[in-house]
Structure formats: structure tokens, C-alpha cells
Design a protein around this motif. Structure first.
Motif, PDB file in Angstrom:
ATOM      1  N   ASP A  11      11.463  12.567  14.084  1.00  0.00           N
ATOM      2  CA  ASP A  11      10.666  13.217  13.057  1.00  0.00           C
ATOM      3  C   ASP A  11      11.434  13.006  11.759  1.00  0.00           C
ATOM      4  O   ASP A  11      12.669  12.975  11.756  1.00  0.00           O
ATOM      5  N   LEU A  12      10.720  12.853  10.651  1.00  0.00           N
ATOM      6  CA  LEU A  12      11.353  12.606   9.360  1.00  0.00           C
ATOM      7  C   LEU A  12      10.934  13.660   8.344  1.00  0.00           C
ATOM      8  O   LEU A  12       9.784  14.103   8.346  1.00  0.00           O
ATOM      9  N   LYS A  13      11.875  13.993   7.479  1.00  0.00           N
ATOM     10  CA  LYS A  13      11.560  14.789   6.298  1.00  0.00           C
ATOM     11  C   LYS A  13      11.752  13.867   5.103  1.00  0.00           C
ATOM     12  O   LYS A  13      12.813  13.258   4.949  1.00  0.00           O
ATOM     13  N   VAL A  14      10.731  13.758   4.256  1.00  0.00           N
ATOM     14  CA  VAL A  14      10.796  12.939   3.056  1.00  0.00           C
ATOM     15  C   VAL A  14      10.687  13.897   1.876  1.00  0.00           C
ATOM     16  O   VAL A  14       9.666  14.550   1.699  1.00  0.00           O
ATOM     17  N   LYS A  28       8.258  17.171  -8.307  1.00  0.00           N
ATOM     18  CA  LYS A  28       9.026  18.415  -8.279  1.00  0.00           C
ATOM     19  C   LYS A  28      10.111  18.282  -7.223  1.00  0.00           C
ATOM     20  O   LYS A  28       9.811  18.046  -6.042  1.00  0.00           O
ATOM     21  N   ALA A  29      11.359  18.397  -7.652  1.00  0.00           N
ATOM     22  CA  ALA A  29      12.468  18.335  -6.695  1.00  0.00           C
ATOM     23  C   ALA A  29      12.236  19.381  -5.613  1.00  0.00           C
ATOM     24  O   ALA A  29      11.865  20.519  -5.891  1.00  0.00           O
ATOM     25  N   GLY A  30      12.442  18.972  -4.390  1.00  0.00           N
ATOM     26  CA  GLY A  30      12.257  19.859  -3.248  1.00  0.00           C
ATOM     27  C   GLY A  30      10.912  19.694  -2.565  1.00  0.00           C
ATOM     28  O   GLY A  30      10.771  20.043  -1.391  1.00  0.00           O
ATOM     29  N   ASP A  31       9.901  19.176  -3.260  1.00  0.00           N
ATOM     30  CA  ASP A  31       8.628  18.908  -2.598  1.00  0.00           C
ATOM     31  C   ASP A  31       8.869  17.875  -1.503  1.00  0.00           C
ATOM     32  O   ASP A  31       9.688  16.957  -1.656  1.00  0.00           O
ATOM     33  N   HIS A  32       8.178  18.009  -0.406  1.00  0.00           N
ATOM     34  CA  HIS A  32       8.446  17.137   0.734  1.00  0.00           C
ATOM     35  C   HIS A  32       7.242  17.077   1.668  1.00  0.00           C
ATOM     36  O   HIS A  32       6.294  17.838   1.529  1.00  0.00           O
ATOM     37  N   PHE A  33       7.347  16.169   2.607  1.00  0.00           N
ATOM     38  CA  PHE A  33       6.428  16.166   3.745  1.00  0.00           C
ATOM     39  C   PHE A  33       7.235  15.878   4.992  1.00  0.00           C
ATOM     40  O   PHE A  33       8.367  15.389   4.930  1.00  0.00           O
ATOM     41  N   ILE A  34       6.650  16.223   6.135  1.00  0.00           N
ATOM     42  CA  ILE A  34       7.259  15.958   7.438  1.00  0.00           C
ATOM     43  C   ILE A  34       6.390  14.925   8.140  1.00  0.00           C
ATOM     44  O   ILE A  34       5.161  15.025   8.133  1.00  0.00           O
ATOM     45  N   SER A  36       5.784  13.429  11.820  1.00  0.00           N
ATOM     46  CA  SER A  36       6.006  13.593  13.266  1.00  0.00           C
ATOM     47  C   SER A  36       5.092  12.611  13.973  1.00  0.00           C
ATOM     48  O   SER A  36       3.871  12.808  13.992  1.00  0.00           O
ATOM     49  N   GLY A  37       5.690  11.548  14.507  1.00  0.00           N
ATOM     50  CA  GLY A  37       4.870  10.483  15.068  1.00  0.00           C
ATOM     51  C   GLY A  37       4.079   9.862  13.941  1.00  0.00           C
ATOM     52  O   GLY A  37       4.632   9.434  12.937  1.00  0.00           O
ATOM     53  N   GLU A  38       2.763   9.866  14.069  1.00  0.00           N
ATOM     54  CA  GLU A  38       1.929   9.299  13.003  1.00  0.00           C
ATOM     55  C   GLU A  38       1.352  10.377  12.092  1.00  0.00           C
ATOM     56  O   GLU A  38       0.618  10.074  11.160  1.00  0.00           O
ATOM     57  N   MET A  39       1.692  11.634  12.338  1.00  0.00           N
ATOM     58  CA  MET A  39       1.104  12.737  11.585  1.00  0.00           C
ATOM     59  C   MET A  39       2.012  13.197  10.446  1.00  0.00           C
ATOM     60  O   MET A  39       3.172  13.541  10.661  1.00  0.00           O
ATOM     61  N   MET A  40       1.443  13.194   9.241  1.00  0.00           N
ATOM     62  CA  MET A  40       2.154  13.649   8.049  1.00  0.00           C
ATOM     63  C   MET A  40       1.639  15.040   7.693  1.00  0.00           C
ATOM     64  O   MET A  40       0.426  15.254   7.640  1.00  0.00           O
ATOM     65  N   THR A  41       2.545  15.987   7.473  1.00  0.00           N
ATOM     66  CA  THR A  41       2.142  17.335   7.076  1.00  0.00           C
ATOM     67  C   THR A  41       2.915  17.734   5.825  1.00  0.00           C
ATOM     68  O   THR A  41       4.080  17.389   5.648  1.00  0.00           O
ATOM     69  N   LEU A  42       2.212  18.454   4.961  1.00  0.00           N
ATOM     70  CA  LEU A  42       2.804  18.984   3.734  1.00  0.00           C
ATOM     71  C   LEU A  42       2.730  20.507   3.794  1.00  0.00           C
ATOM     72  O   LEU A  42       1.782  21.050   4.353  1.00  0.00           O
ATOM     73  N   PRO A  43       3.702  21.185   3.206  1.00  0.00           N
ATOM     74  CA  PRO A  43       3.609  22.638   3.119  1.00  0.00           C
ATOM     75  C   PRO A  43       2.359  23.034   2.323  1.00  0.00           C
ATOM     76  O   PRO A  43       1.924  22.286   1.444  1.00  0.00           O
ATOM     77  N   PRO A  44       1.793  24.199   2.600  1.00  0.00           N
ATOM     78  CA  PRO A  44       0.600  24.640   1.877  1.00  0.00           C
ATOM     79  C   PRO A  44       0.819  24.658   0.364  1.00  0.00           C
ATOM     80  O   PRO A  44       1.876  25.059  -0.123  1.00  0.00           O
ATOM     81  N   GLY A  45      -0.173  24.172  -0.357  1.00  0.00           N
ATOM     82  CA  GLY A  45      -0.138  24.191  -1.810  1.00  0.00           C
ATOM     83  C   GLY A  45       0.745  23.146  -2.457  1.00  0.00           C
ATOM     84  O   GLY A  45       0.948  23.151  -3.667  1.00  0.00           O
ATOM     85  N   GLN A  46       1.267  22.238  -1.671  1.00  0.00           N
ATOM     86  CA  GLN A  46       2.185  21.230  -2.203  1.00  0.00           C
ATOM     87  C   GLN A  46       1.556  19.847  -2.108  1.00  0.00           C
ATOM     88  O   GLN A  46       0.836  19.555  -1.164  1.00  0.00           O
TER      89      GLN A  46
END
Length: 114
Positions: A11-14, A28-34, A36-46
Motif C-alpha cells: 500500500d502506498l501513501k502519496v 497543500k502540504a500534507g494533502d495525500h492519497f492512499i 491499496s492495490g488499484e484503489m486510490m482513496t483520499l481523505p474526506p474534503g481533500q
């Protein structure tokens, strides 16, 4: 032949990190996505910048796989923004490994005589 058709991917954090020059646009520094496999997820509102994502996409499958300790893909974790005027950087961090099964990720069967 083994009946185990499993494989592992990291799993990767970008994450957006500030570089030595000002960031342009809505970075924005700190904004990211995860990833996992082929699925990309972003925190809500980001969000995440699409041009940066386009530049990062070719690297992500390689970063998900096990690489030799001396390979640059193992050691280099920060990628410069594709905009030469933007100081943003993107840090790719390998998180834990996740196990997948070939039979659950593709319709193409494994060859019987590999």
C-alpha cells in the motif's frame, strides 16, 4: 505447480510536501492519497492535483512491488512537481503489504506450465 495464486503489493501513501520554492496553485502540504492495490482513496474534503497525479501514475505500480535494495525505485521517495515553476514535491511512502489473488484480479488464467 502450486495452487497458490497469491501475490503481495505495498500500500502506498502519496503526500504533498513543501520543497525549497513556493508551491503554485492549490497544493497543500500534507494533502495525500492512499493507494491499496488499484484503489486510490483520499481523505474526506481533500483533493489532489490532476497534473501531478498524471506524472506520478507511471511510478506507482513499480513502487507497489518488491524491488532490490540497491534499486533507485527502493531508495528515492520524493518526486518533483511536473511544473518547473512549482516547489511542491510528492513523497511516496510504502506502507504495509497487502496480499492479492491472481484469480480475483484478472480473468486471464495462470499458465499451467510456467
Amino acid at each position: 505447480m502450486s495452487t497458490d495464486d497469491s501475490f503481495e503489493l505495498y500500500d502506498l501513501k502519496v503526500e504533498i510536501v513543501a520543497g525549497d520554492r513556493p508551491m503554485m496553485g492549490e497544493y497543500k502540504a500534507g494533502d495525500h492519497f492512499i493507494l491499496s492495490g488499484e484503489m486510490m482513496t483520499l481523505p474526506p474534503g481533500q483533493g489532489f492535483p490532476i497534473y501531478a497525479l498524471a506524472a506520478l501514475l507511471p511510478l506507482l505500480p513499480a513502487k507497489q512491488r518488491e524491488t532490490h535494495p540497491h534499486d533507485w525505485m527502493t531508495t528515492d521517495t520524493e518526486i518533483a512537481s511536473p511544473d518547473p515553476n512549482c516547489g511542491a514535491r510528492f513523497r511516496i511512502t510504502r506502507l504495509g503489504k497487502r496480499r492479492f489473488r491472481h484469480s480475483e484480479t484478472t480473468a486471464v488464467p495462470l499458465e499451467k506450465n510456467r
